[in-house]
Design an enzyme around this catalytic site. Structure first.
Site, PDB file in Angstrom:
ATOM      1  N   HIS A   1       0.854  -1.183   0.000  1.00 54.81           N
ATOM      2  CA  HIS A   1       0.000   0.000   0.000  1.00 54.81           C
ATOM      3  C   HIS A   1       0.893   1.237   0.000  1.00 54.81           C
ATOM      4  O   HIS A   1       1.937   1.249   0.667  1.00 54.81           O
ATOM      5  CB  HIS A   1      -0.906   0.019   1.227  1.00 54.81           C
ATOM      6  CG  HIS A   1      -1.680  -1.258   1.407  1.00 54.81           C
ATOM      7  ND1 HIS A   1      -2.493  -1.773   0.432  1.00 54.81           N
ATOM      8  CD2 HIS A   1      -1.750  -2.113   2.459  1.00 54.81           C
ATOM      9  CE1 HIS A   1      -3.036  -2.897   0.868  1.00 54.81           C
ATOM     10  NE2 HIS A   1      -2.607  -3.125   2.088  1.00 54.81           N
TER      11      HIS A   1
ATOM     12  N   GLU B   1      -2.569  -0.816   8.215  1.00 52.06           N
ATOM     13  CA  GLU B   1      -3.530  -1.791   8.721  1.00 52.06           C
ATOM     14  C   GLU B   1      -2.881  -2.674   9.777  1.00 52.06           C
ATOM     15  O   GLU B   1      -1.662  -2.616   9.996  1.00 52.06           O
ATOM     16  CB  GLU B   1      -4.062  -2.656   7.574  1.00 52.06           C
ATOM     17  CG  GLU B   1      -2.990  -3.464   6.866  1.00 52.06           C
ATOM     18  CD  GLU B   1      -3.467  -4.048   5.547  1.00 52.06           C
ATOM     19  OE1 GLU B   1      -4.411  -3.488   4.950  1.00 52.06           O
ATOM     20  OE2 GLU B   1      -2.883  -5.055   5.099  1.00 52.06           O
TER      21      GLU B   1
ATOM     22  N   HIS C   1       3.781  -7.308   1.633  1.00 56.88           N
ATOM     23  CA  HIS C   1       3.085  -8.310   2.425  1.00 56.88           C
ATOM     24  C   HIS C   1       2.162  -9.159   1.581  1.00 56.88           C
ATOM     25  O   HIS C   1       1.759  -8.768   0.476  1.00 56.88           O
ATOM     26  CB  HIS C   1       2.267  -7.648   3.546  1.00 56.88           C
ATOM     27  CG  HIS C   1       1.179  -6.740   3.064  1.00 56.88           C
ATOM     28  ND1 HIS C   1       1.404  -5.433   2.708  1.00 56.88           N
ATOM     29  CD2 HIS C   1      -0.144  -6.943   2.873  1.00 56.88           C
ATOM     30  CE1 HIS C   1       0.274  -4.867   2.320  1.00 56.88           C
ATOM     31  NE2 HIS C   1      -0.695  -5.764   2.407  1.00 56.88           N
TER      32      HIS C   1
ATOM     33  N   ARG D   1      -0.446  -4.652  -6.575  1.00 57.06           N
ATOM     34  CA  ARG D   1       0.046  -6.028  -6.668  1.00 57.06           C
ATOM     35  C   ARG D   1       1.371  -6.039  -7.424  1.00 57.06           C
ATOM     36  O   ARG D   1       1.455  -5.528  -8.544  1.00 57.06           O
ATOM     37  CB  ARG D   1      -0.949  -6.921  -7.403  1.00 57.06           C
ATOM     38  CG  ARG D   1      -2.316  -7.028  -6.786  1.00 57.06           C
ATOM     39  CD  ARG D   1      -3.138  -8.108  -7.520  1.00 57.06           C
ATOM     40  NE  ARG D   1      -4.556  -7.942  -7.215  1.00 57.06           N
ATOM     41  CZ  ARG D   1      -5.434  -7.367  -8.012  1.00 57.06           C
ATOM     42  NH1 ARG D   1      -5.032  -6.898  -9.182  1.00 57.06           N
ATOM     43  NH2 ARG D   1      -6.694  -7.249  -7.665  1.00 57.06           N
TER      44      ARG D   1
END
Length: 310
Positions: A99, A115, A173, A193
């Site tokens: 992100h 997050e 991640h 991605r």
């Protein structure tokens, strides 16, 4: 004020499964693999709707816009509810992704997203892919994209149920196969991605990759992080959210600790409101600022998510 629960928004995913049905006795819309249940969302195209009670049928955006002070507390700003809460059911590996950090998000046309993951359940030996292996450089990572060996550059850990990990924006991640995860994040849906295991999506075609934006976002100094160690009850604390875990004895009350709301996640056991509503394992609710205390019907564990207070 009574607790507020929302109708879940179910998202089919190529890596998803049916655990929302088999573990939580949810009724899924059809026979597709479902990878995400959005429990609280104030996204323009994905609005959580109150399931029952005085606000039944209203959206989370409506509550945040028109009932902010009475439900959430004083001094809160922003056009949208600042968090997005999900359950993730990973039966296959998710894409290796990142992100964008705040410093590059605008120029990349995305929103930053920090997050945390709480491991609700996992298969023995299941892997999370977090950060880079020691010795990885931007150059070796770029070469792995050409060679199709990205997984060899990414650090893997095998957590246990009940563990958690903080994922700041910029951290490479992926969730491996065999996890049920509670995800608490900024209200953002920007994901880049970088590698998708050379597979195709539900429509039979490869999913889009975002190589250039991923390379601009990855923290290439983030080497081999481990699962987080709780600080007392606190699992994660940052400028966007605070997440704590509590064990509650049967018959004990559960209430907010200050003049503000909190989001409760039932990890195990059952809790009940004064109105007779019962919330079980895997259920989420907003406890408004002036709500009556809830009662633990059984010995239970809960997550409490709140916004940082200055």
């Amino acid at each position: 004020m009574e607790p507020i629960a929302f109708l879940p928004i179910y998202m089919p995913r190529v890596w998803g499964g049916r655990s929302l049905e088999t573990t939580y006795q949810r009724e899924l819309p059809d026979n597709q693999p479902y990878g995400e249940s959005w429990e609280m969302s104030d996204r323009p195209d994905e609005q959580s709707i109150v399931a029952a009670g005085n606000y039944a049928g209203k959206s989370l955006h409506d509550l945040w816009t028109n009932h902010r002070e009475e439900i959430f507390g004083e001094g809160l700003t922003g056009d949208r509810f600042p968090l997005l809460i999900k359950i993730l059911d990973a039966r296959d590996d998710l894409s290796i992704q990142v992100h964008p950090p705040t410093k590059v998000a605008d120029e990349l046309g995305g929103d930053p997203k920090t997050e945390m993951w709480y491991i609700a359940d996992c298969d023995p030996g299941a892997n999370l892919y977090i950060g880079l292996k020691n010795g990885c450089t931007r150059e070796t990572f770029e070469q792995s994209l050409t060679d199709g060996t990205v997984e060899k550059q990414v650090h893997a850990v095998s957590p246990e149920p009940g563990e958690s990990i903080f994922i700041p924006s910029g951290r490479l991640h992926a969730i491996g196969a065999g996890f049920l995860i509670y995800e608490i994040q900024q209200n953002s849906d920007t994901t880049y991605r970088v590698f998708d295991w050379n597979r195709v999506g539900l429509d039979g075609t490869p999913r889009d990759l975002h190589i250039e934006k991923s390379m601009a976002s990855i923290d290439f100094e983030d080497f081999e992080p481990g699962m987080d160690k709780p600080d007392g009850d606190t699992l994660a604390a940052c400028e966007y959210f605070v997440v704590t875990r509590h064990s509650v004895a049967a018959g004990a009350g559960i209430e907010n600790s200050n003049d503000s709301f909190s989001i409760l996640t039932v990890i195990s056991g059952e809790i009940e409101s004064n109105e007779g509503c019962t919330f079980k394992t895997g259920e989420f609710l907003i406890l408004p600022r002036n709500a009556n205390p809830l009662t633990a019907k059984t010995t239970c564990q809960i997550l409490r998510t709140s916004l940082p207070r200055s």
